[in-house]
Enzyme design. Structure first.
Site, PDB file in Angstrom:
ATOM      1  N   GLY A 180       0.711  -1.275  -0.149  1.00 33.11           N
ATOM      2  CA  GLY A 180       0.271   0.185  -0.048  1.00 33.11           C
ATOM      3  C   GLY A 180       0.818   1.306  -0.329  1.00 33.11           C
ATOM      4  N   ASN A 197      -6.550  -5.819  -1.997  1.00 32.60           N
ATOM      5  CA  ASN A 197      -5.459  -4.713  -1.870  1.00 32.60           C
ATOM      6  C   ASN A 197      -5.363  -3.954  -3.133  1.00 32.60           C
ATOM      7  OD1 ASN A 197      -5.155  -5.546   0.657  1.00 32.60           O
ATOM      8  ND2 ASN A 197      -3.173  -6.948   0.187  1.00 32.60           N
ATOM      9  N   LYS A 215       4.814  -9.909  -6.637  1.00 30.29           N
ATOM     10  CA  LYS A 215       5.042  -8.666  -6.792  1.00 30.29           C
ATOM     11  C   LYS A 215       6.114  -8.274  -7.446  1.00 30.29           C
ATOM     12  CE  LYS A 215       2.027  -7.097  -2.838  1.00 30.29           C
ATOM     13  NZ  LYS A 215       2.127  -6.519  -1.576  1.00 30.29           N
ATOM     14  N   ASN A 233       4.522  -3.721   9.500  1.00 26.17           N
ATOM     15  CA  ASN A 233       4.616  -4.007  10.813  1.00 26.17           C
ATOM     16  C   ASN A 233       5.628  -3.331  11.808  1.00 26.17           C
ATOM     17  OD1 ASN A 233       6.755  -6.308  11.309  1.00 26.17           O
ATOM     18  ND2 ASN A 233       6.084  -6.581   9.124  1.00 26.17           N
ATOM     19  N   CYS A 239      13.309   7.397  19.409  1.00 24.51           N
ATOM     20  CA  CYS A 239      12.894   8.813  20.126  1.00 24.51           C
ATOM     21  C   CYS A 239      11.389   8.899  20.156  1.00 24.51           C
ATOM     22  CB  CYS A 239      13.546   9.833  19.337  1.00 24.51           C
ATOM     23  SG  CYS A 239      15.255   9.701  19.294  1.00 24.51           S
ATOM     24  N   CYS A 297      -0.956  -1.362  12.425  1.00 22.13           N
ATOM     25  CA  CYS A 297      -0.982  -1.355  11.034  1.00 22.13           C
ATOM     26  C   CYS A 297      -1.072  -2.542  10.443  1.00 22.13           C
ATOM     27  CB  CYS A 297       0.567  -0.412  10.492  1.00 22.13           C
ATOM     28  SG  CYS A 297       1.782  -1.439  11.178  1.00 22.13           S
TER      29      CYS A 297
HETATM   30 ZN   LIG Z   1      16.486   7.903  18.587  1.00 23.28          ZN
END
Ligand SMILES: [Zn+2]
Length: 225
Positions: free
Chosen positions: A20, A49, A65, A103, A145, A158
């Site tokens: 996607g 899809n 694919k 994922n 982070c 997801c």
């Molecule tokens: Zn980082």
């Protein structure tokens, strides 16, 4: 379809996942005459899809694919999954990597491998009506982070909650913008780009590196060093 030109039009870009997110990014890069793409995807084309995987047609359903991309566009497309064993070799020397995986485990693996290799990574993710893009450069800020560890696989939204097709298209367009910034030599980073198709909203937030994060040179316990 015009004849494929093999001369590189931009630096080598590794596209991980041609679903996607990856399919529209590849489509737009080809339209921008970028030919030095390497695409990795071990999966086959699925009918459900097709509405968001715009590189493929009904006739491709059930086919690999990578095979379709190699035949139709002359791309270096490989039916393999990037993992901890082959990832460093596949990433080394690239100008940019695009994360089109679906994922969190793969997204964090790409984050760690690209930081270790010093290769810019355009992270992208979409679920339901929302999505985000983050350009990650050596030195951070990075995905860890934002969230130090990947969410539990059972809540990997997801993969399990589905996605609104237009949200994927918007996120892919934002990601392409970041890829083209890298290609143009823009050195800035640190902004999370967010799309919310439920409310028709695009936004941008500054992300600061966490001092104790792996992107600041701190080893990742149990991860890629
Ligand atoms: Zn980082």
């Amino acid at each position: 379809m015009s004849e494929v030109v093999r001369e590189p039009a931009c630096g080598g870009i590794l596209i991980v996942g041609a679903g996607g997110l990856g399919a529209p990014v590849v489509r737009m890069l080809l339209d921008a005459d970028a030919r030095d793409l390497t695409v990795l995807d071990p999966d086959t084309v699925a009918l459900e899809n097709l509405h968001r995987q715009i590189l493929y047609t009904d006739a491709d359903v059930g086919r690999g694919k990578a095979q379709v991309l190699a035949e139709r566009f002359g791309l270096d497309a490989r039916p393999i999954r990037l993992d901890a064993g082959n990832g460093a070799e596949l990433i080394a020397g690239r100008d940019c990597v695009f994360d089109g995986t679906d994922n969190f485990a793969d997204k964090y693996l790409l984050n760690d491998l690209c930081l270790a290799a010093g290769v810019p990574l355009v992270h992208a993710g979409a679920a339901q009506f929302r999505g985000q893009v983050l350009l990650i450069r050596p030195g951070g800020p990075c995905l860890r982070c934002l969230l130090p560890e990947p969410p539990d696989a059972a809540t990997d939204e997801c993969r399990w909650t589905g996605v609104f097709g237009p949200a994927v298209g918007v996120v892919a367009a934002l990601a392409l913008g970041e890829i083209l910034r890298v290609r143009a030599g823009d050195e800035t980073s640190g902004a999370v780009l967010m799309a919310d198709l439920a409310n028709g909203r695009l936004s941008r937030a500054r992300l600061e590196p966490r001092p104790e994060c792996a992107c600041r040179g701190i080893p990742i316990s149990g991860g890629v060093s």
